[in-house]
Every structure is written in structure tokens, then in C-alpha cells.
Write a protein that holds these residues in place. Structure first.
Motif, short mmCIF file in Angstrom:
data_model
loop_
_atom_site.label_atom_id
_atom_site.label_comp_id
_atom_site.label_asym_id
_atom_site.label_seq_id
_atom_site.Cartn_x
_atom_site.Cartn_y
_atom_site.Cartn_z
N GLU A 136 0.96 -1.41 0.42
CA GLU A 136 -0.30 -0.19 -0.70
C GLU A 136 0.65 1.23 0.18
O GLU A 136 0.76 2.26 -0.08
CB GLU A 136 -0.66 -0.03 1.25
N GLU A 137 1.97 0.74 0.04
CA GLU A 137 3.01 2.15 0.72
C GLU A 137 3.93 2.51 -1.34
O GLU A 137 3.98 1.14 -1.93
CB GLU A 137 4.07 2.17 1.64
N THR A 138 3.65 3.94 -1.13
CA THR A 138 3.65 4.37 -2.68
C THR A 138 5.65 4.51 -2.37
O THR A 138 6.74 4.44 -1.65
CB THR A 138 3.96 5.67 -2.82
N VAL A 139 6.48 3.43 -3.12
CA VAL A 139 7.60 3.93 -3.60
C VAL A 139 8.54 4.42 -4.36
O VAL A 139 7.72 4.88 -5.84
CB VAL A 139 8.33 2.23 -4.23
N LEU B 155 12.38 -1.86 -14.18
CA LEU B 155 12.45 -2.34 -12.47
C LEU B 155 11.26 -1.40 -12.58
O LEU B 155 10.40 -2.30 -12.32
CB LEU B 155 13.83 -1.69 -11.89
N THR B 156 10.83 -0.67 -13.41
CA THR B 156 9.76 0.00 -12.79
C THR B 156 8.34 -0.81 -13.49
O THR B 156 7.02 -0.90 -12.37
CB THR B 156 9.35 1.43 -13.74
N LEU B 157 8.20 -1.42 -14.05
CA LEU B 157 7.34 -2.14 -14.63
C LEU B 157 7.61 -3.22 -13.82
O LEU B 157 6.04 -3.93 -13.36
CB LEU B 157 7.31 -2.80 -16.20
N TYR C 160 3.07 -3.19 -6.46
CA TYR C 160 3.97 -1.79 -6.01
C TYR C 160 3.25 -0.33 -6.92
O TYR C 160 3.17 -0.33 -7.96
CB TYR C 160 5.04 -1.69 -5.52
N LYS C 161 2.95 0.50 -6.16
CA LYS C 161 2.38 1.99 -6.32
C LYS C 161 4.31 2.51 -6.47
O LYS C 161 5.15 2.38 -5.73
CB LYS C 161 1.80 2.41 -5.60
N ASP D 255 5.46 16.61 -1.57
CA ASP D 255 5.14 16.86 -0.40
C ASP D 255 5.08 15.71 0.39
O ASP D 255 3.52 15.66 1.30
CB ASP D 255 3.78 18.00 -0.75
N ARG D 256 5.64 15.45 0.17
CA ARG D 256 5.40 13.38 0.99
C ARG D 256 6.72 12.92 1.06
O ARG D 256 7.47 13.20 0.90
CB ARG D 256 4.51 12.77 0.30
N LYS D 257 6.55 12.21 2.17
CA LYS D 257 7.92 10.79 2.36
C LYS D 257 7.42 9.68 2.26
O LYS D 257 6.07 9.22 1.97
CB LYS D 257 8.62 10.76 3.28
N TYR D 258 8.79 8.92 1.54
CA TYR D 258 8.16 7.50 1.44
C TYR D 258 9.14 6.47 2.52
O TYR D 258 10.24 6.94 2.93
CB TYR D 258 8.88 7.62 0.12
N SER D 259 8.64 5.57 2.20
CA SER D 259 9.46 4.57 2.83
C SER D 259 9.83 3.35 2.64
O SER D 259 10.82 3.28 3.16
CB SER D 259 8.27 3.27 3.52
N THR D 260 10.24 3.51 0.38
CA THR D 260 10.89 2.87 0.40
C THR D 260 11.57 3.91 -0.59
O THR D 260 11.04 4.36 -1.61
CB THR D 260 11.20 1.73 -0.14
N ILE D 261 13.21 3.77 -1.18
CA ILE D 261 13.32 4.62 -2.55
C ILE D 261 14.25 3.85 -2.98
O ILE D 261 14.99 2.84 -1.56
CB ILE D 261 14.41 5.93 -1.88
N VAL D 262 14.89 3.75 -4.26
CA VAL D 262 15.54 3.07 -5.37
C VAL D 262 16.27 3.23 -6.07
O VAL D 262 15.87 4.51 -6.86
CB VAL D 262 14.52 1.55 -6.32
#
Length: 255
Positions: free
Chosen positions: A44-47, A57-59, A66-67, A109-116
Motif C-alpha cells: 500500500e506504500e509508494t516506492v 525495474l518500474t514495470l 507496488y505504487k 509534498d510527502r515522504k516515502y517508506s522506500t527509495i530505489v
């Protein structure tokens, strides 16, 4: 040939087919598997993906549910991704939001749980201070205990020793077009830069395309030090990715 910041249209078109760029990642799943295995279980969290490139990797992340907010300075590569999405189920396209800008200008305007940071993007930032700035930027864009996942190529030791190397190769793209590629490598061991001057020739044609790519390579100890100085704790190291051609790291933000 039109050009955009970061890539020209020609490079975007041949990226997935060239042995110097995306061919191996397209044909093998070593990188995709690593990233998917280390993404959070909560889909449910956005990467945040830095950068999109041609969506190699996106697809797969979108197909896995994942979003993704995916950033790239090149409209050309985003055009490639949108073309690929026409052959995907609607939910895959719905999971991807593309942002066309320089990564350092991306101000969400947000923070992320994961960055790749896939496909050695950190090395494509061919300046040590900017590499440090990118890691700090990732720290600031992550929420508490957020996760950073990245990989880089292992420096080519024989090229570093020789400093100058000329290569010639060939590859085919869509519609079976054959390109001959000449690559002139220049290594600066002091600055740790690897410059490649490419000339692509369309077989049995007068068409030629020239471009230059510069990387700042690094060795694993420097990478780990960079990440830790940036405020992260390294939680996993894959130092033999693709039989040693790449190293990959997972790190957790320290509050």
C-alpha cells in the motif's frame, strides 16, 4: 536528432538492446529479483524510484502491485515507458506516476517508506559531492526507518589499469536493425571517472550517432562509507550480484 536532458532520443530507443546499457538487465532477472526481494511487504506504500530509465525495474514493481513515483530528467525514456505500458494490464499503468525532472529538483509534498536507485544511477552522477548530495536527499525524503535500496557496477579493473581502451561491438534493435558500436573508454583513476565516447553506426547506412557518457565509479568500502555518513545503517550487502559485475545494498534510515 532531438536531445533532452540526460538522454537523447536515440539512446533511449537503443537502451534496452545495447550491451553497454540495458541489454543484460532486460534479458536476466538478477537486478529485478534483488529489488523485489527487498521491497517492503506492505504494497500500500509508494516506492520512489530514482531514476525511471526505460522502466526495466518500474514495470516489474508495478506488476507486483507496488505504487511507484518514478523520476527521470528524460522525456524520451518516459515515452518508452508509456509505449511499453500499452501492452500491460491497466492496473500496471495505474500503479505508476512519472515525474519528468532532474532528481535534484524533485520536491514532493510527502515522504516515502522506500527509495530505489537502480541500474547504477549513483555512478551516473559523475561528481563525488553530488553523489553525497543524492544520498542526503534520499535520507530527507524517507520517513522514519525508511529503506534505501541501490546497486552500482563494479569498476572494470583491467580498464582502470590501462586507462584507455577501444572496443567494437554490435547489437540488433526492433525491426532487426543492426548497429555497430565503437566505444572509446577513458579512465581517470584519481577522480574515479570512466568516460565512454560512443559512435553508433546503422549497418549498411550512412547514419551515425555520437554521444558521451561519464560515470564516477566507486568501490564497495567507499559506497558503504557514503551511505553510513548519509545517516543510514547498512542491513544487507550483495557483493556478488550477477557473478560479481555489480554490488547491491539495502540500508535503513537512522533517526
Amino acid at each position: 536528432m532531438k536531445k533532452k536532458e540526460g538522454y537523447d532520443y536515440f539512446l533511449a530507443e537503443i537502451y534496452d538492446f545495447s550491451p553497454y546499457f540495458g541489454k543484460e538487465r532486460k534479458e536476466k532477472d538478477y537486478a529485478t529479483t534483488f529489488y523485489l526481494d527487498n521491497l517492503p511487504n506492505n504494497r500500500e506504500e509508494t516506492v520512489l524510484e530514482l531514476v525511471t530509465c526505460t522502466g526495466l525495474l518500474t514495470l516489474p514493481m508495478a506488476r507486483a502491485g507496488y505504487k511507484i513515483d518514478s523520476v527521470d530528467a528524460s522525456q524520451a525514456v518516459h515515452d518508452i515507458v508509456r509505449r511499453k505500458l500499452t501492452n500491460e494490464p491497466k492496473y500496471v499503468a495505474d500503479n505508476i506516476t512519472l515525474f519528468c525532472c532532474n532528481v535534484f529538483n524533485y520536491k514532493p509534498d510527502r515522504k516515502y517508506s522506500t527509495i530505489v536507485l537502480p541500474d547504477s544511477f549513483l555512478c551516473a552522477i559523475a561528481d563525488k559531492e553530488l553523489q553525497e548530495s543524492l544520498i542526503r536527499m534520499c535520507y530527507n525524503l524517507l520517513d522514519s526507518n525508511g529503506r534505501l535500496i541501490l546497486d552500482i557496477f563494479v569498476p572494470w579493473k583491467d580498464f582502470v589499469a590501462k586507462r584507455k581502451v577501444d572496443q567494437c561491438s554490435r547489437f540488433r534493435v526492433e525491426k532487426n536493425k543492426l548497429f555497430i558500436v565503437h566505444a572509446h573508454h577513458l579512465i581517470d583513476p584519481e577522480k574515479q571517472t570512466h568516460r565512454v565516447d560512443f559512435v553508433h553506426e546503422l549497418y549498411r547506412s550512412t547514419q551515425r550517432y555520437s554521444h558521451t557518457v561519464i560515470y564516477r565509479y566507486m568501490y564497495l568500502p567507499e559506497l558503504l562509507n557514503l551511505i553510513e555518513k548519509g545517516g543510514f545503517e547498512v542491513t544487507y550487502i550483495e557483493d556478488r550480484m550477477n557473478f560479481g559485475t555489480n554490488v547491491a545494498v539495502v540500508a535503513k534510515k537512522i533517526n
